[in-house]
Design an enzyme around this catalytic site. Structure first.
Site, PDB file in Angstrom:
ATOM      1  N   ARG A 121       0.834  -1.215   0.000  1.00  0.00           N
ATOM      2  CA  ARG A 121       0.000   0.000   0.000  1.00  0.00           C
ATOM      3  C   ARG A 121       0.859   1.251   0.000  1.00  0.00           C
ATOM      4  O   ARG A 121       0.455   2.315  -0.464  1.00  0.00           O
ATOM      5  CB  ARG A 121      -0.977   0.000   1.187  1.00  0.00           C
ATOM      6  CG  ARG A 121      -1.859   1.235   1.205  1.00  0.00           C
ATOM      7  CD  ARG A 121      -3.062   1.178   2.132  1.00  0.00           C
ATOM      8  NE  ARG A 121      -2.856   0.393   3.311  1.00  0.00           N
ATOM      9  CZ  ARG A 121      -2.098   0.744   4.361  1.00  0.00           C
ATOM     10  NH1 ARG A 121      -1.466   1.904   4.356  1.00  0.00           N
ATOM     11  NH2 ARG A 121      -1.978  -0.047   5.395  1.00  0.00           N
ATOM     12  N   TYR A 139     -16.122  15.645 -15.162  1.00  0.00           N
ATOM     13  CA  TYR A 139     -16.526  14.233 -15.085  1.00  0.00           C
ATOM     14  C   TYR A 139     -17.571  14.067 -13.966  1.00  0.00           C
ATOM     15  O   TYR A 139     -17.458  14.702 -12.905  1.00  0.00           O
ATOM     16  CB  TYR A 139     -15.282  13.405 -14.800  1.00  0.00           C
ATOM     17  CG  TYR A 139     -15.515  11.925 -14.738  1.00  0.00           C
ATOM     18  CD1 TYR A 139     -15.840  11.208 -15.885  1.00  0.00           C
ATOM     19  CD2 TYR A 139     -15.415  11.244 -13.537  1.00  0.00           C
ATOM     20  CE1 TYR A 139     -16.051   9.851 -15.823  1.00  0.00           C
ATOM     21  CE2 TYR A 139     -15.621   9.881 -13.468  1.00  0.00           C
ATOM     22  CZ  TYR A 139     -15.943   9.191 -14.620  1.00  0.00           C
ATOM     23  OH  TYR A 139     -16.152   7.848 -14.558  1.00  0.00           O
ATOM     24  N   ASP A 186      -7.493  18.023 -15.041  1.00  0.00           N
ATOM     25  CA  ASP A 186      -7.780  16.614 -15.326  1.00  0.00           C
ATOM     26  C   ASP A 186      -7.600  16.436 -16.828  1.00  0.00           C
ATOM     27  O   ASP A 186      -8.406  16.907 -17.629  1.00  0.00           O
ATOM     28  CB  ASP A 186      -9.207  16.279 -14.881  1.00  0.00           C
ATOM     29  CG  ASP A 186      -9.582  14.825 -15.171  1.00  0.00           C
ATOM     30  OD1 ASP A 186      -8.932  14.196 -16.036  1.00  0.00           O
ATOM     31  OD2 ASP A 186     -10.539  14.332 -14.550  1.00  0.00           O
TER      32      ASP A 186
HETATM   33  C1  PLP Z   1     -13.066   8.307 -16.350  1.00  0.00           C
HETATM   34  C2  PLP Z   1     -12.677   9.657 -15.900  1.00  0.00           C
HETATM   35  C3  PLP Z   1     -12.335   9.888 -14.564  1.00  0.00           C
HETATM   36  C4  PLP Z   1     -12.369   8.818 -13.524  1.00  0.00           C
HETATM   37  O1  PLP Z   1     -11.474   7.791 -13.790  1.00  0.00           O
HETATM   38  P1  PLP Z   1     -11.680   6.298 -13.176  1.00  0.00           P
HETATM   39  O2  PLP Z   1     -10.426   5.627 -13.534  1.00  0.00           O
HETATM   40  O3  PLP Z   1     -12.904   5.733 -13.820  1.00  0.00           O
HETATM   41  O4  PLP Z   1     -11.883   6.475 -11.707  1.00  0.00           O
HETATM   42  C5  PLP Z   1     -11.975  11.179 -14.186  1.00  0.00           C
HETATM   43  N1  PLP Z   1     -11.960  12.180 -15.080  1.00  0.00           N
HETATM   44  C6  PLP Z   1     -12.298  12.003 -16.367  1.00  0.00           C
HETATM   45  C7  PLP Z   1     -12.254  13.160 -17.307  1.00  0.00           C
HETATM   46  C8  PLP Z   1     -12.664  10.737 -16.833  1.00  0.00           C
HETATM   47  O5  PLP Z   1     -13.009  10.558 -18.105  1.00  0.00           O
END
Ligand code: PLP
Length: 393
Positions: A55, A108, A180
Protein backbone atom coordinates in the site's frame (compact mmCIF):
# COMPACT_ATOMS: atom_id res chain seq x y z
CA UNK A 1 12.64 -33.20 13.72
CA UNK A 2 15.21 -30.58 14.69
CA UNK A 3 16.06 -27.63 12.52
CA UNK A 4 14.19 -28.85 9.46
CA UNK A 5 14.36 -25.67 7.43
CA UNK A 6 12.62 -27.43 4.59
CA UNK A 7 9.39 -27.34 6.58
CA UNK A 8 9.46 -23.54 7.10
CA UNK A 9 6.79 -21.90 5.03
CA UNK A 10 8.30 -19.59 2.48
CA UNK A 11 8.63 -19.64 -1.29
CA UNK A 12 11.77 -20.91 -2.99
CA UNK A 13 14.10 -18.35 -4.57
CA UNK A 14 13.81 -17.88 -8.32
CA UNK A 15 16.28 -19.89 -10.41
CA UNK A 16 19.32 -17.98 -11.65
CA UNK A 17 19.23 -16.70 -15.21
CA UNK A 18 22.11 -15.08 -17.06
CA UNK A 19 19.55 -13.46 -19.35
CA UNK A 20 16.90 -10.95 -18.26
CA UNK A 21 13.15 -10.94 -18.94
CA UNK A 22 12.07 -8.40 -21.57
CA UNK A 23 8.80 -7.76 -19.74
CA UNK A 24 8.56 -6.06 -16.34
CA UNK A 25 8.13 -8.77 -13.70
CA UNK A 26 4.89 -8.63 -11.76
CA UNK A 27 5.55 -8.17 -8.03
CA UNK A 28 2.34 -9.03 -6.21
CA UNK A 29 4.14 -9.24 -2.86
CA UNK A 30 2.33 -7.27 -0.18
CA UNK A 31 5.34 -7.21 2.12
CA UNK A 32 9.06 -6.97 1.62
CA UNK A 33 11.52 -8.52 4.07
CA UNK A 34 14.65 -6.80 5.28
CA UNK A 35 17.89 -8.19 6.73
CA UNK A 36 17.89 -6.34 10.03
CA UNK A 37 16.08 -3.58 11.94
CA UNK A 38 19.05 -1.34 11.05
CA UNK A 39 18.45 -2.02 7.37
CA UNK A 40 14.80 -1.11 7.83
CA UNK A 41 15.80 2.11 9.59
CA UNK A 42 17.98 3.02 6.62
CA UNK A 43 15.02 2.51 4.32
CA UNK A 44 12.51 4.47 6.39
CA UNK A 45 15.01 7.29 6.77
CA UNK A 46 15.48 7.39 2.99
CA UNK A 47 19.20 6.52 3.08
CA UNK A 48 18.56 3.53 0.86
CA UNK A 49 15.68 2.80 -1.50
CA UNK A 50 13.47 -0.16 -0.69
CA UNK A 51 9.87 -1.26 -0.44
CA UNK A 52 8.14 -2.28 2.78
CA UNK A 53 4.41 -2.76 2.21
CA UNK A 54 2.49 -2.67 -1.06
CA UNK A 55 0.00 0.00 0.00
CA UNK A 56 2.98 2.26 0.61
CA UNK A 57 4.56 1.54 -2.74
CA UNK A 58 5.74 -1.26 -5.02
CA UNK A 59 7.88 -1.63 -8.14
CA UNK A 60 4.98 -2.00 -10.60
CA UNK A 61 3.42 1.29 -9.44
CA UNK A 62 6.74 3.09 -9.65
CA UNK A 63 7.40 1.85 -13.17
CA UNK A 64 4.05 3.27 -14.31
CA UNK A 65 4.54 6.50 -12.35
CA UNK A 66 7.91 7.21 -13.97
CA UNK A 67 6.52 6.50 -17.45
CA UNK A 68 3.64 8.89 -16.73
CA UNK A 69 6.07 11.51 -15.40
CA UNK A 70 7.91 11.41 -18.72
CA UNK A 71 4.68 11.70 -20.69
CA UNK A 72 3.40 14.65 -18.67
CA UNK A 73 6.79 16.35 -18.29
CA UNK A 74 6.82 16.38 -14.49
CA UNK A 75 8.55 14.49 -11.67
CA UNK A 76 7.44 12.48 -8.67
CA UNK A 77 3.85 11.70 -9.68
CA UNK A 78 1.77 9.06 -7.92
CA UNK A 79 -0.22 6.18 -9.34
CA UNK A 80 -3.61 5.68 -7.69
CA UNK A 81 -6.20 2.91 -7.73
CA UNK A 82 -8.46 4.84 -10.13
CA UNK A 83 -8.81 8.21 -11.81
CA UNK A 84 -11.25 9.19 -9.08
CA UNK A 85 -8.69 8.20 -6.45
CA UNK A 86 -6.35 10.72 -8.10
CA UNK A 87 -9.07 13.41 -8.04
CA UNK A 88 -9.72 12.55 -4.36
CA UNK A 89 -6.02 12.70 -3.50
CA UNK A 90 -5.96 16.27 -4.81
CA UNK A 91 -9.21 17.57 -3.35
CA UNK A 92 -9.24 15.71 -0.04
CA UNK A 93 -5.49 15.47 0.39
CA UNK A 94 -4.74 19.16 -0.14
CA UNK A 95 -7.84 21.12 0.92
CA UNK A 96 -9.13 21.73 4.44
CA UNK A 97 -12.32 22.91 6.10
CA UNK A 98 -13.01 26.53 5.25
CA UNK A 99 -11.33 26.38 1.84
CA UNK A 100 -13.20 27.09 -1.38
CA UNK A 101 -12.61 25.40 -4.73
CA UNK A 102 -13.82 26.27 -8.24
CA UNK A 103 -14.62 23.46 -10.66
CA UNK A 104 -15.58 23.32 -14.31
CA UNK A 105 -19.33 23.06 -14.76
CA UNK A 106 -18.91 20.08 -17.08
CA UNK A 107 -16.40 18.03 -15.08
CA UNK A 108 -16.53 14.23 -15.08
CA UNK A 109 -19.71 13.11 -13.30
CA UNK A 110 -18.05 11.73 -10.16
CA UNK A 111 -15.85 14.82 -9.84
CA UNK A 112 -19.02 16.89 -9.98
CA UNK A 113 -20.47 14.73 -7.24
CA UNK A 114 -17.39 15.27 -5.04
CA UNK A 115 -17.80 19.01 -5.59
CA UNK A 116 -21.54 18.99 -4.95
CA UNK A 117 -21.84 16.52 -2.06
CA UNK A 118 -18.66 15.35 -0.40
CA UNK A 119 -16.52 18.48 -0.16
CA UNK A 120 -19.38 20.58 1.29
CA UNK A 121 -19.99 17.81 3.87
CA UNK A 122 -16.42 18.45 5.05
CA UNK A 123 -16.85 22.19 5.16
CA UNK A 124 -15.10 22.84 1.85
CA UNK A 125 -17.25 25.09 -0.31
CA UNK A 126 -17.40 24.80 -4.09
CA UNK A 127 -18.51 26.83 -7.10
CA UNK A 128 -18.91 25.53 -10.64
CA UNK A 129 -18.06 27.80 -13.55
CA UNK A 130 -17.87 27.54 -17.34
CA UNK A 131 -14.14 27.04 -18.08
CA UNK A 132 -14.57 28.76 -21.44
CA UNK A 133 -15.84 31.93 -19.77
CA UNK A 134 -12.97 33.74 -18.03
CA UNK A 135 -15.26 36.37 -16.52
CA UNK A 136 -17.34 33.63 -14.86
CA UNK A 137 -14.25 31.89 -13.49
CA UNK A 138 -12.80 35.18 -12.17
CA UNK A 139 -16.15 36.12 -10.61
CA UNK A 140 -16.23 32.82 -8.69
CA UNK A 141 -13.00 33.61 -6.80
CA UNK A 142 -13.39 34.41 -3.10
CA UNK A 143 -10.83 35.27 -0.41
CA UNK A 144 -10.86 31.61 0.74
CA UNK A 145 -10.49 30.11 -2.76
CA UNK A 146 -7.49 27.76 -2.91
CA UNK A 147 -7.88 25.75 -6.08
CA UNK A 148 -9.37 25.59 -9.57
CA UNK A 149 -10.09 22.15 -11.11
CA UNK A 150 -10.73 22.01 -14.86
CA UNK A 151 -10.75 19.59 -17.77
CA UNK A 152 -9.34 20.75 -21.11
CA UNK A 153 -12.15 19.34 -23.25
CA UNK A 154 -15.60 19.00 -21.71
CA UNK A 155 -17.57 15.78 -21.63
CA UNK A 156 -19.62 15.17 -23.76
CA UNK A 157 -19.97 18.48 -25.58
CA UNK A 158 -16.23 18.74 -26.36
CA UNK A 159 -15.97 22.46 -25.56
CA UNK A 160 -12.51 23.88 -24.80
CA UNK A 161 -11.41 25.47 -21.53
CA UNK A 162 -9.43 28.71 -21.60
CA UNK A 163 -6.43 26.99 -20.03
CA UNK A 164 -3.93 29.81 -20.57
CA UNK A 165 -6.36 32.37 -19.13
CA UNK A 166 -7.17 30.26 -16.08
CA UNK A 167 -3.47 29.52 -15.52
CA UNK A 168 -2.70 33.25 -15.56
CA UNK A 169 -5.59 33.98 -13.20
CA UNK A 170 -4.46 31.21 -10.84
CA UNK A 171 -0.92 32.55 -10.78
CA UNK A 172 -2.17 36.06 -10.17
CA UNK A 173 -4.45 35.00 -7.29
CA UNK A 174 -2.03 32.41 -5.88
CA UNK A 175 -4.41 29.48 -6.50
CA UNK A 176 -3.54 25.89 -7.35
CA UNK A 177 -4.58 25.16 -10.92
CA UNK A 178 -5.46 21.47 -11.37
CA UNK A 179 -6.08 19.98 -14.82
CA UNK A 180 -7.78 16.61 -15.33
CA UNK A 181 -6.08 15.68 -18.61
CA UNK A 182 -7.92 12.39 -19.19
CA UNK A 183 -9.83 13.35 -22.34
CA UNK A 184 -6.86 14.99 -24.00
CA UNK A 185 -4.12 12.61 -22.77
CA UNK A 186 -0.48 13.77 -22.60
CA UNK A 187 -0.18 13.24 -26.35
CA UNK A 188 -2.90 15.81 -27.02
CA UNK A 189 -2.04 18.28 -24.27
CA UNK A 190 0.60 18.77 -21.57
CA UNK A 191 -0.93 20.87 -18.77
CA UNK A 192 2.43 21.52 -17.07
CA UNK A 193 3.62 23.41 -20.17
CA UNK A 194 0.54 25.65 -19.91
CA UNK A 195 0.96 26.68 -16.31
CA UNK A 196 -0.98 23.99 -14.45
CA UNK A 197 0.24 23.16 -10.95
CA UNK A 198 -1.22 19.65 -10.82
CA UNK A 199 -2.15 17.17 -13.53
CA UNK A 200 -4.58 14.26 -13.15
CA UNK A 201 -5.09 11.27 -15.43
CA UNK A 202 -7.46 8.34 -15.44
CA UNK A 203 -5.18 5.65 -16.88
CA UNK A 204 -8.33 3.53 -17.21
CA UNK A 205 -9.06 5.29 -20.48
CA UNK A 206 -6.70 5.75 -23.43
CA UNK A 207 -3.42 5.35 -21.56
CA UNK A 208 -3.95 1.76 -20.42
CA UNK A 209 -6.37 1.54 -23.29
CA UNK A 210 -7.90 -1.95 -23.16
CA UNK A 211 -10.80 -1.52 -20.69
CA UNK A 212 -9.30 -4.13 -18.38
CA UNK A 213 -7.77 -1.98 -15.66
CA UNK A 214 -8.92 0.90 -13.42
CA UNK A 215 -6.05 3.20 -12.47
CA UNK A 216 -5.17 6.86 -12.06
CA UNK A 217 -2.21 9.21 -11.79
CA UNK A 218 -1.59 12.59 -10.23
CA UNK A 219 1.49 14.81 -10.21
CA UNK A 220 2.20 18.25 -8.84
CA UNK A 221 4.95 20.60 -9.96
CA UNK A 222 5.79 21.22 -6.28
CA UNK A 223 7.43 18.14 -4.66
CA UNK A 224 5.97 19.13 -1.26
CA UNK A 225 2.46 18.74 -2.72
CA UNK A 226 3.39 15.35 -4.17
CA UNK A 227 4.54 14.28 -0.71
CA UNK A 228 1.29 15.38 0.88
CA UNK A 229 -0.81 13.59 -1.72
CA UNK A 230 1.34 10.46 -1.46
CA UNK A 231 0.96 10.30 2.32
CA UNK A 232 -2.79 10.89 2.02
CA UNK A 233 -3.13 8.21 -0.67
CA UNK A 234 -1.14 5.69 1.38
CA UNK A 235 -3.09 6.47 4.55
CA UNK A 236 -6.53 6.30 2.97
CA UNK A 237 -5.69 3.34 0.73
CA UNK A 238 -6.04 5.09 -2.63
CA UNK A 239 -2.93 3.31 -3.88
CA UNK A 240 -3.01 0.73 -6.72
CA UNK A 241 -2.59 -3.03 -6.98
CA UNK A 242 0.54 -4.43 -8.66
CA UNK A 243 -1.40 -6.41 -11.24
CA UNK A 244 -3.34 -3.34 -12.38
CA UNK A 245 -0.08 -1.44 -12.73
CA UNK A 246 1.46 -4.30 -14.63
CA UNK A 247 -1.47 -4.36 -17.08
CA UNK A 248 -1.39 -0.57 -17.41
CA UNK A 249 2.30 -0.58 -18.27
CA UNK A 250 1.69 -3.13 -20.98
CA UNK A 251 -1.08 -0.97 -22.41
CA UNK A 252 1.01 2.17 -22.21
CA UNK A 253 3.74 0.67 -24.39
CA UNK A 254 1.39 1.15 -27.36
CA UNK A 255 -0.35 4.31 -26.15
CA UNK A 256 1.07 6.69 -28.76
CA UNK A 257 0.37 4.33 -31.64
CA UNK A 258 -3.20 3.76 -30.48
CA UNK A 259 -3.77 7.46 -29.89
CA UNK A 260 -2.54 8.45 -33.36
CA UNK A 261 -4.57 5.78 -35.09
CA UNK A 262 -7.77 6.53 -33.17
CA UNK A 263 -7.37 10.26 -33.71
CA UNK A 264 -6.82 9.91 -37.46
CA UNK A 265 -9.95 7.77 -37.68
CA UNK A 266 -11.92 10.22 -35.52
CA UNK A 267 -11.23 13.01 -38.02
CA UNK A 268 -12.44 10.79 -40.87
CA UNK A 269 -15.53 9.74 -38.94
CA UNK A 270 -16.39 13.32 -37.93
CA UNK A 271 -16.29 14.46 -41.56
CA UNK A 272 -18.31 11.45 -42.66
CA UNK A 273 -21.00 12.01 -40.02
CA UNK A 274 -21.24 15.71 -40.96
CA UNK A 275 -22.26 14.68 -44.47
CA UNK A 276 -25.09 12.36 -43.41
CA UNK A 277 -28.69 13.61 -43.75
CA UNK A 278 -29.69 11.90 -40.46
CA UNK A 279 -27.12 13.87 -38.45
CA UNK A 280 -27.99 17.39 -37.27
CA UNK A 281 -24.67 18.39 -35.75
CA UNK A 282 -21.11 17.09 -35.35
CA UNK A 283 -18.79 18.27 -32.59
CA UNK A 284 -15.11 17.57 -33.19
CA UNK A 285 -12.43 20.05 -32.05
CA UNK A 286 -10.43 19.42 -35.21
CA UNK A 287 -13.24 20.58 -37.54
CA UNK A 288 -13.47 24.25 -38.41
CA UNK A 289 -17.21 24.32 -37.65
CA UNK A 290 -16.47 23.48 -33.99
CA UNK A 291 -17.54 26.43 -31.79
CA UNK A 292 -14.07 26.58 -30.15
CA UNK A 293 -12.03 25.61 -33.19
CA UNK A 294 -9.52 28.47 -32.82
CA UNK A 295 -8.93 27.71 -29.13
CA UNK A 296 -8.70 23.99 -29.93
CA UNK A 297 -6.00 24.70 -32.53
CA UNK A 298 -4.06 26.80 -30.03
CA UNK A 299 -4.27 24.29 -27.18
CA UNK A 300 -4.25 20.95 -28.99
CA UNK A 301 -2.40 21.81 -32.20
CA UNK A 302 -2.44 18.78 -34.48
CA UNK A 303 -4.01 16.54 -31.81
CA UNK A 304 -7.74 17.19 -31.47
CA UNK A 305 -8.21 13.71 -30.04
CA UNK A 306 -10.29 10.59 -30.58
CA UNK A 307 -13.61 11.83 -29.18
CA UNK A 308 -16.43 12.85 -31.53
CA UNK A 309 -19.93 13.86 -30.51
CA UNK A 310 -22.90 14.15 -32.83
CA UNK A 311 -26.62 14.78 -32.73
CA UNK A 312 -28.85 12.31 -34.47
CA UNK A 313 -31.98 13.73 -36.08
CA UNK A 314 -34.63 12.30 -33.79
CA UNK A 315 -35.67 11.42 -30.29
CA UNK A 316 -35.26 8.44 -27.91
CA UNK A 317 -36.82 6.08 -30.48
CA UNK A 318 -34.17 7.00 -33.06
CA UNK A 319 -31.45 6.76 -30.40
CA UNK A 320 -32.60 3.23 -29.52
CA UNK A 321 -32.76 2.30 -33.19
CA UNK A 322 -29.25 3.68 -33.73
CA UNK A 323 -27.55 1.69 -30.96
CA UNK A 324 -29.39 -1.46 -32.12
CA UNK A 325 -28.32 -0.84 -35.71
CA UNK A 326 -24.70 0.03 -34.85
CA UNK A 327 -23.69 -3.61 -34.90
CA UNK A 328 -20.24 -4.42 -33.62
CA UNK A 329 -19.88 -1.17 -31.67
CA UNK A 330 -20.14 -1.32 -27.89
CA UNK A 331 -22.82 0.88 -26.40
CA UNK A 332 -20.94 1.38 -23.14
CA UNK A 333 -20.26 4.45 -21.02
CA UNK A 334 -16.48 4.51 -21.24
CA UNK A 335 -13.81 5.87 -23.54
CA UNK A 336 -10.35 5.09 -24.78
CA UNK A 337 -10.93 1.39 -25.44
CA UNK A 338 -9.29 -0.41 -28.38
CA UNK A 339 -12.77 -0.70 -29.87
CA UNK A 340 -15.09 2.20 -30.65
CA UNK A 341 -17.61 2.83 -27.88
CA UNK A 342 -20.83 4.83 -27.98
CA UNK A 343 -22.24 6.72 -25.08
CA UNK A 344 -25.69 8.31 -24.81
CA UNK A 345 -25.35 10.99 -22.12
CA UNK A 346 -29.11 11.59 -21.70
CA UNK A 347 -29.57 8.03 -20.40
CA UNK A 348 -26.20 7.63 -18.64
CA UNK A 349 -23.70 10.29 -17.51
CA UNK A 350 -26.24 13.13 -17.61
CA UNK A 351 -29.41 11.30 -16.58
CA UNK A 352 -29.51 13.03 -13.18
CA UNK A 353 -29.87 16.43 -14.86
CA UNK A 354 -33.32 17.83 -15.67
CA UNK A 355 -34.30 17.77 -19.34
CA UNK A 356 -33.98 21.56 -19.32
CA UNK A 357 -30.46 21.48 -17.83
CA UNK A 358 -29.48 18.94 -20.47
CA UNK A 359 -31.04 21.03 -23.21
CA UNK A 360 -29.04 24.05 -21.99
CA UNK A 361 -25.87 22.03 -22.59
CA UNK A 362 -27.17 20.87 -25.98
CA UNK A 363 -27.56 17.28 -24.79
CA UNK A 364 -30.74 16.08 -26.44
CA UNK A 365 -32.03 12.50 -26.86
CA UNK A 366 -30.25 12.36 -30.21
CA UNK A 367 -26.88 13.29 -28.69
CA UNK A 368 -24.18 10.60 -28.87
CA UNK A 369 -20.56 10.67 -27.81
CA UNK A 370 -18.18 8.40 -29.71
CA UNK A 371 -14.83 7.23 -28.40
CA UNK A 372 -13.15 6.19 -31.61
CA UNK A 373 -11.11 3.00 -31.43
CA UNK A 374 -8.71 1.16 -33.68
CA UNK A 375 -11.05 -0.26 -36.31
CA UNK A 376 -10.39 0.17 -39.99
CA UNK A 377 -11.67 3.72 -40.77
CA UNK A 378 -13.54 2.63 -43.90
CA UNK A 379 -15.39 -0.14 -42.07
CA UNK A 380 -16.20 2.17 -39.19
CA UNK A 381 -17.67 4.93 -41.35
CA UNK A 382 -19.76 2.32 -43.18
CA UNK A 383 -21.15 0.96 -39.92
CA UNK A 384 -22.03 4.49 -38.72
CA UNK A 385 -23.51 5.45 -42.09
CA UNK A 386 -25.70 2.34 -42.20
CA UNK A 387 -26.82 2.72 -38.58
CA UNK A 388 -27.70 6.41 -38.96
CA UNK A 389 -29.65 5.64 -42.15
CA UNK A 390 -31.48 2.74 -40.49
CA UNK A 391 -32.35 4.82 -37.41
CA UNK A 392 -33.44 8.01 -39.16
CA UNK A 393 -34.46 6.83 -42.63
C1 PLP B 1 -13.07 8.31 -16.35
C2 PLP B 1 -12.68 9.66 -15.90
C3 PLP B 1 -12.34 9.89 -14.56
C4 PLP B 1 -12.37 8.82 -13.52
O1 PLP B 1 -11.47 7.79 -13.79
P1 PLP B 1 -11.68 6.30 -13.18
O2 PLP B 1 -10.43 5.63 -13.53
O3 PLP B 1 -12.90 5.73 -13.82
O4 PLP B 1 -11.88 6.48 -11.71
C5 PLP B 1 -11.98 11.18 -14.19
N1 PLP B 1 -11.96 12.18 -15.08
C6 PLP B 1 -12.30 12.00 -16.37
C7 PLP B 1 -12.25 13.16 -17.31
C8 PLP B 1 -12.66 10.74 -16.83
O5 PLP B 1 -13.01 10.56 -18.10
Amino acid sequence: MKNDRGSLIRPDPLPDSASAPVVTPLSPSVVYSSDTPDALDAQYEGRVQGYTYAREGHPNADVVARRMDRLEGVEGGIVTGSGMAAVSAVLLGLLKTGDHVIGGNQLYGRSLRLMAEDLPRMGITTTLADPGDMAAVAAAIRPETRMILMEVVSNPTLRLADIAGIAALSRDKDLLFVVDNTFTTPRGFRPMEWGADIVIQSLTKLLAGHSDVTLGYVAARDPALNDRMRVFAVTTGLTPSPFDCWLAERGMLTFELRYDRAQATAAVLADHLAGLPGVNQVLYPGRDDHPDHALASTLLGPNPGNMVSFVLNGDRAQANAFTRAARGLSFAPTLGDVGTTLSHPASSSHRALSAQARADLGITEGFFRVSVGLEDPQTLTEVFGAAVAEATG
